[in-house]
Every structure is written in structure tokens, then in C-alpha cells.
Design an enzyme around this catalytic site. Structure first.
Site, short mmCIF file in Angstrom:
data_model
loop_
_atom_site.label_atom_id
_atom_site.label_comp_id
_atom_site.label_asym_id
_atom_site.label_seq_id
_atom_site.Cartn_x
_atom_site.Cartn_y
_atom_site.Cartn_z
N TYR A 71 1.24 -0.66 -0.36
CA TYR A 71 -0.36 -0.04 -0.17
C TYR A 71 0.82 1.32 -0.28
O TYR A 71 0.62 2.37 -0.57
CB TYR A 71 -1.07 -0.04 1.04
CG TYR A 71 -2.22 -0.96 0.44
CD1 TYR A 71 -3.64 -0.64 0.62
CD2 TYR A 71 -2.47 -2.07 0.91
CE1 TYR A 71 -3.87 -1.27 -0.32
CE2 TYR A 71 -3.40 -3.14 1.03
CZ TYR A 71 -4.67 -2.83 0.17
OH TYR A 71 -4.94 -2.67 -0.51
N ASN A 106 -12.70 3.86 -6.14
CA ASN A 106 -11.84 4.22 -6.40
C ASN A 106 -11.08 4.89 -5.16
O ASN A 106 -12.23 5.68 -3.86
CB ASN A 106 -10.93 5.34 -7.31
CG ASN A 106 -11.50 4.42 -8.69
OD1 ASN A 106 -11.71 3.82 -9.43
ND2 ASN A 106 -11.70 5.76 -10.37
N HIS A 123 -14.80 2.04 -1.32
CA HIS A 123 -14.01 1.08 -0.82
C HIS A 123 -12.74 1.97 -0.27
O HIS A 123 -12.33 1.39 -0.10
CB HIS A 123 -13.20 0.47 -1.89
CG HIS A 123 -14.20 -0.19 -3.12
ND1 HIS A 123 -14.57 -1.00 -4.57
CD2 HIS A 123 -15.70 -0.98 -2.09
CE1 HIS A 123 -14.95 -1.99 -4.44
NE2 HIS A 123 -16.19 -2.09 -3.45
N CYS A 131 -7.13 1.51 12.85
CA CYS A 131 -7.19 0.54 13.68
C CYS A 131 -7.61 -0.18 13.57
O CYS A 131 -8.56 -0.68 13.28
CB CYS A 131 -6.89 1.70 15.38
SG CYS A 131 -6.84 0.15 16.18
N CYS A 151 -1.09 1.84 16.93
CA CYS A 151 -2.34 2.46 16.80
C CYS A 151 -1.79 3.12 18.31
O CYS A 151 -1.16 2.81 19.21
CB CYS A 151 -3.62 1.69 17.18
SG CYS A 151 -4.91 2.75 17.53
N CYS A 154 -4.50 1.53 21.51
CA CYS A 154 -4.30 0.40 22.06
C CYS A 154 -2.93 -0.36 21.33
O CYS A 154 -3.03 -1.66 21.46
CB CYS A 154 -5.83 -0.29 21.64
SG CYS A 154 -5.55 -0.26 19.67
N GLY A 191 -15.81 2.53 -16.68
CA GLY A 191 -14.22 2.01 -16.00
C GLY A 191 -13.90 1.43 -15.82
O GLY A 191 -13.18 1.25 -13.83
N SER A 193 -15.05 -2.40 -14.46
CA SER A 193 -14.90 -4.22 -15.58
C SER A 193 -16.74 -4.92 -14.66
O SER A 193 -17.00 -5.60 -14.56
CB SER A 193 -14.23 -5.54 -14.64
OG SER A 193 -14.16 -5.02 -13.46
N PRO A 218 -13.95 1.62 -23.30
CA PRO A 218 -13.48 0.67 -23.85
C PRO A 218 -13.47 -0.80 -24.39
O PRO A 218 -13.46 -1.17 -25.36
CB PRO A 218 -11.69 1.06 -24.45
CG PRO A 218 -11.31 1.31 -22.97
CD PRO A 218 -12.47 1.72 -21.93
#
Ligand code: BJW
Length: 249
Positions: A71, A106, A123, A131, A151, A154, A191, A193, A218
Site C-alpha cells: 500500500y 476508487n 471502498h 486501527c 495505533c 491501543c 471504467g 469491470s 473501451p
């Protein structure tokens, strides 16, 4: 963008008459900014990485460092990109329409950077963190790059603020999206699927309620045969042309 796109007059007329328009976007909208999609055969992320290792709670539990680094890598890509003509055209179209809602799958924040306002993120967002114990938001400043931080409240691991497979979408977001799909006059699927649920269900809801459904992609998808209008072009070409035809705003 030099690709020429023909937009049916009837689509423009339908849009002008629409009291409520919904735009659902997916990874393809950001492809022309240089952000890889997920499922495109050669370039999609899932052609090189395994979703179950990187985009599931189990994957994070097994190897939090791998997931965190992946990420971080994606945040780096997004940080070096800008919204493309498709993102900007969506903002212009929204300003010109009576009521509209932009629903995105996105996580890159490019719609916001293009200035879109009536927006739902289904999403999550790459640039937020949570956390992993109770999913409360965690601010991001204080850690060493590469390692999943802890975190401050905690000491549990911090995770990216995105929705992984097998996780519920934010309830308010999906509920508002469903309501909008149910009551809109025009529904755009751009855009994406149309393979990931419950987002993919939104077009089905709109179709079931008699909305005019427009696909911009496309490549064909499972939605293509049901759509009233199909623009088989990159969104960075098709959306500016629709915005231009709708008129200045
Ligand atoms: C262009 C273009 C250009 C290219 N212009 N277009 C079995 C086990 C567990 C779950 C399930 C299961 N079976 C079904 C499920 C449910 C699952 C699901 O749908 N799976 C399917 C894949 C089968 N869904 C979920 O798990 C969701 N949660 C849920 O349902 O909760 C209830 C539940 C709980 C427990 C069990 C079961 C249900 C959560 C889904 C979360 C999706 N997360 C991701 C990762 C987000 C974080 C991250 O970024 O890392 O979201 S996966 C990935 O797919 C990402 C996207 O938002 C999402 C959709 O992808 P998208 O946007 O459509 O991209 P692509 O790549 O697929 O398509 C790009 C398109 O663009 C293509 O068509 C190109 O042609 C096009 N294109 N260039 C225009 N220039």
C-alpha cells in the site's frame, strides 16, 4: 486526447432532461493518470499480485509488513499522478446537471483533487488509515516508512483505510448509493469491470428501476449488453466529449 468519440444526440437530450444522474466510477477512470487497474490482463494489479495475499483481512494478519509495503508503494504511485481529463469532465458535468451523485470504487482521491463534490467513496481511501482492532481512524504522521505502525491508543497494528474482500462496505455509503441508483433517471458505469459486489449491483438496481444506463469502457463487460448507450472509448476521451456537448459550465 486525440481519440475521436461520437456521442449520440439522444444521450445528450436524455441527460439534459434527467432530474437525477448517478456516475459510478472504477479503476479505468484513473488509468489515464497512470494508475494501474486491477483486472486488465497485462497491466492490472491482479495480473502481478495475489488479491488474497494483499487485499484481505487474512492476508494482513499473515503478513502485515508485506501488505503495508504494497500500500505504501501504491500511495507513492498515486502521489505522483494528477487527475486526468476524465476526472475533470466529470466535475464539469456534475456542475451542469440538476442533481447528480458521483459514486467511486476508487481509493486514489483523484475525483476530490479534480474538485468533484457530491461524492461517495465505496471502498475507502488509500490515504486514510485505521486501527486494525476496532477500525477507528488513525492519523498518519509519526512512523517509519515501510513498517506497519501501531495505533497510539491501543498498540494494535494500523492498516490502510480501504475495504478488502470479505469486508462490509461503509454502511452509510452503500445505503446512499443504493438509494441513488434506485431513484436516478440516468446511471453511468465508467471504467469498471462490474465484477465486484455490492458495487456491481448498483447498475442492476438502476436497470431494474427503468433508468437509462450508459457504459463508458473501451472493453465490453457483463453490463454492456444491458446498457442503453455504450461508449467504447477511454473515459479521458468520452467524458470530455459528453461534457462539451452538454454545454459550458
Ligand atoms: C478503462 C480504461 C480507460 C481500462 N477508460 N475504462 C467469495 C469470498 C469473499 C467475498 C466474495 C466471494 N464471492 C463474492 C464475494 C463478494 C466480493 C466480490 O464481489 N468478489 C468478486 C470479485 C467475486 N465482495 C466483497 O467482498 C465486498 N464486500 C462484501 O461483499 O461484503 C459482504 C460480504 C462479507 C463476507 C463475505 C461475502 C460478502 C468488498 C469488496 C472490496 C473490493 N476491494 C477492492 C480493493 C480495494 C482496496 C485497494 O485498492 O487495494 O476494490 S478489489 C478491487 O476491485 C478494488 C476496486 O475498487 C474493485 C473494482 O474494480 P474495478 O474498479 O472495476 O477495476 P477493474 O480493474 O476490475 O476494471 C477496470 C475497468 O476499466 C476494465 O473494465 C477496463 O476495461 C476499464 N478501463 N482503461 C475507461 N482509459
Amino acid at each position: 486526447m486525440s481519440t475521436s468519440v461520437t456521442v449520440d444526440d439522444r444521450l445528450i437530450q436524455t441527460l439534459r432532461e434527467s432530474a437525477s444522474t448517478v456516475f459510478l466510477t472504477g479503476a479505468g477512470v484513473s488509468a489515464e493518470s497512470g494508475i494501474p487497474t486491477f483486472r486488465d490482463a497485462m497491466t492490472g494489479l491482479w495480473s502481478r499480485y495475489r488479491p488474497e495475499e494483499l487485499a484481505t483481512p487474512d492476508g494482513f494478519e499473515r503478513d502485515p509488513e508485506l501488505v503495508w509495503r504494497w500500500y505504501e508503494w501504491r500511495r507513492g504511485i498515486v502521489s505522483e499522478t494528477d487527475p486526468n481529463p476524465g476526472h475533470h469532465a466529470l466535475r464539469r458535468m456534475q456542475h451542469g446537471l440538476t442533481t447528480s451523485l458521483l459514486i467511486t470504487q476508487n481509493v486514489d482521491g483523484l475525483h476530490q483533487r479534480a474538485g468533484s463534490e457530491q461524492l461517495i467513496e465505496l471502498h475507502g481511501n488509500l490515504f486514510r488509515n485505521l486501527c486494525s482492532r476496532d477500525m477507528h481512524p488513525v492519523m498518519t504522521e509519526e512512523w517509519v516508512p515501510g513498517n506497519p505502525p501501531r495505533c497510539p491508543r491501543c498498540d494494535s497494528l494500523v492498516r490502510p483505510g480501504v475495504v478488502w474482500f470479505g469486508e462490509m462496505l461503509p454502511p452509510d455509503a452503500i445505503e446512499s448509493a443504493r438509494q441513488a441508483a434506485m431513484s436516478c433517471d440516468v446511471f453511468f458505469s465508467i471504467g469498471t469491470s462490474a465484477q465486484v459486489y455490492p458495487a456491481a449491483q448498483l447498475a442492476e438496481i438502476a436497470l431494474g428501476n427503468g433508468a437509462t444506463v450508459v457504459e463508458v469502457n473501451p472493453e465490453p463487460t457483463t453490463l454492456t449488453r444491458y446498457a442503453d448507450f455504450v461508449l467504447s472509448s477511454p473515459s479521458g476521451a468520452a467524458l470530455p466529449e459528453i461534457a462539451r456537448r452538454l454545454g459550458p459550465n
